[in-house]
Scaffold this active site. Structure first.
Site, mmCIF file in Angstrom:
data_model
loop_
_atom_site.group_PDB
_atom_site.id
_atom_site.type_symbol
_atom_site.label_atom_id
_atom_site.label_comp_id
_atom_site.label_asym_id
_atom_site.label_seq_id
_atom_site.Cartn_x
_atom_site.Cartn_y
_atom_site.Cartn_z
ATOM 1 N N GLN A 68 8.992 -16.060 83.282
ATOM 2 C CA GLN A 68 9.985 -14.999 83.305
ATOM 3 C C GLN A 68 10.121 -14.255 81.993
ATOM 4 O OE1 GLN A 68 12.552 -17.485 86.586
ATOM 5 N NE2 GLN A 68 13.592 -15.792 85.600
ATOM 6 N N CYS A 72 16.365 -11.781 90.496
ATOM 7 C CA CYS A 72 15.079 -11.082 90.317
ATOM 8 C C CYS A 72 13.895 -11.946 90.741
ATOM 9 C CB CYS A 72 14.913 -10.649 88.871
ATOM 10 S SG CYS A 72 15.357 -11.917 87.687
ATOM 11 N N ARG A 105 26.478 -14.026 95.841
ATOM 12 C CA ARG A 105 25.232 -14.127 96.610
ATOM 13 C C ARG A 105 25.295 -15.180 97.719
ATOM 14 N NH1 ARG A 105 21.447 -14.056 91.336
ATOM 15 N NH2 ARG A 105 21.360 -11.800 90.998
ATOM 16 N N HIS A 148 8.243 -10.273 85.505
ATOM 17 C CA HIS A 148 8.071 -11.695 85.793
ATOM 18 C C HIS A 148 6.734 -11.955 86.483
ATOM 19 C CE1 HIS A 148 12.123 -12.374 84.625
ATOM 20 N NE2 HIS A 148 12.709 -12.474 85.813
ATOM 21 N N GLY A 152 23.912 -1.246 79.921
ATOM 22 C CA GLY A 152 22.981 -2.390 79.863
ATOM 23 C C GLY A 152 21.596 -2.015 80.371
HETATM 24 C C1 2RA Z 1 16.576 -14.177 84.319
HETATM 25 N N1 2RA Z 1 16.953 -14.007 86.714
HETATM 26 O O1 2RA Z 1 15.431 -13.723 84.391
HETATM 27 C C2 2RA Z 1 17.581 -13.923 85.414
HETATM 28 C C3 2RA Z 1 18.191 -12.586 85.219
HETATM 29 N N2 2RA Z 1 19.096 -12.259 86.224
HETATM 30 O O2 2RA Z 1 16.996 -14.832 83.351
#
Ligand code: 2RA
Length: 339
Positions: free
Chosen positions: A161, A134, A99, A247, A12
């Site tokens: 994002q 993230c 988490r 992001h 991945g």
């Molecule tokens: C997203 N944070 O950006 C999630 C990926 N783990 O969709």
């Protein structure tokens, strides 16, 4: 001596970035197992001039493995993370599976390294360590140094994002749609139900009964756990934008004590893993392209929040690579702390 490693989900986007980061940082290893689903088993890959065959992930994959890096989705982590830990492996899991579990450290090495200080390699005891989401990592890399100077009472986050957060297939679809739309063709919508190219939309995560989506509630809950502060007020709006792998986040902060913008800028210039790009004269501020494939998170637009009294509020703008610091780099840095 050097640990034996396993990479789960190696084919991945994040799995591949694990390998890049391990190599870039000359992470020491005695051996490394490339693990993936049955579908990918048998594939050959070259890592550091050695050829490896991808093996199917099974319950027997972790015998003798000291550190296992996981990024194969929450259900694989839920099933195989505990198996690996029971085999004595220290698992660094990039999924959301553990988490918020008590007893599972949620770690950003530059932010809360002490959260995992009780976990030692070679103790024979395995463990689970969770990599934060993230958007949480990228946000807190910049906000925590400020929070450490003056307690953050409230944080309002708007995220922009990248496609990479939805995986390699989403990145491919964004490119395909862009080409199709430019040719006047109907865009292929398999990953997302709507057009993504030249568009943006509320993050694709499931929406909860309180009207927030899971991505937004991760920012709320993970920030409280990482800062060990159940009272900090956090709200978020997460948006998916047509950007490949980094992001961007607009963050408004309210502090308990005054913190002026110049002091904030100086703090951020010294903050580990952070670079300040904040030139008002030429309107030069962080961009996703600028931070893509880089380790550091970039911060700019540092300014006093004019809607708040005195210096009790700040607005900042942050960009960070979602696959690297947002996932693979942070996980490898956690593994480095075990050495
Ligand atoms: C997203 N944070 O950006 C999630 C990926 N783990 O969709």
């Amino acid at each position: 001596d050097a640990p034996s490693l396993a990479v789960v989900g190696v084919t991945g986007a994040v799995g591949q970035e694990f390998l890049s980061v391990l190599s870039d940082r000359s992470f020491p290893y005695r051996s490394i197992k490339m693990l993936a689903s049955k579908r990918s088993a048998g594939k050959k890959l070259t890592f550091e001039d050695n050829e490896y065959v991808v093996e199917e992930l099974t319950a027997d994959s972790f015998n003798g493995v000291n550190i296992a890096l996981f990024s194969a989705g929450g259900s694989i982590s839920k099933e195989f993370g505990p198996i690996a830990a029971n085999c004595g492996s220290v698992v660094v899991d990039n999924s959301s599976a553990f988490r918020m579990d008590d007893g599972v450290p949620l770690v950003i090495p530059e932010v809360n390294p002490d959260a995992m200080s009780h976990i030692k390699l070679g103790s024979g005891k395995g463990a689970l360590i969770a990599n934060p989401n993230c958007s949480t990592i990228i946000c807190l890399m910049a906000v925590t140094p400020l929070h450490q100077r003056s307690k953050v009472l409230r944080m309002v986050v708007s995220t922009y994002q990248a496609a990479s957060g939805a995986g390699a297939a989403a990145m491919e679809e964004l490119e395909l749609q862009t080409r199709e739309v430019l040719k006047g063709k109907k865009p292929t919508c398999k990953i997302f139900k709507q057009q993504y190219a030249f568009n943006l939309f509320s993050h694709n995560a499931p929406v909860l009964s309180n009207g927030y989506n899971e991505e937004e509630m991760k920012l709320v809950k993970e920030t409280r756990k990482i800062w060990n502060d159940k009272d900090v007020k956090v709200t978020a709006t997460c948006i998916r934008v047509p950007v490949m792998r980094a992001h961007a986040e607009s963050v408004n902060l309210q502090f308990a004590n005054p913190l002026d913008e110049d002091e904030a800028r100086e703090i951020l210039k010294k903050a580990p893993g952070v670079v300040v790009i904040d030139d008002r004269v030429v309107n030069n501020f962080p961009t996703p392209l600028e931070v893509s494939n880089k380790d550091d998170v970039a911060v700019g637009r540092i300014r006093r929040d004019v809607s708040q009294d005195g210096n009790y509020g700040l607005d900042i703008f942050i960009c960070g690579d979602q696959i690297r610091k947002g996932a693979a780099l942070n996980a490898v840095q956690i593994a480095e702390m075990l050495l």
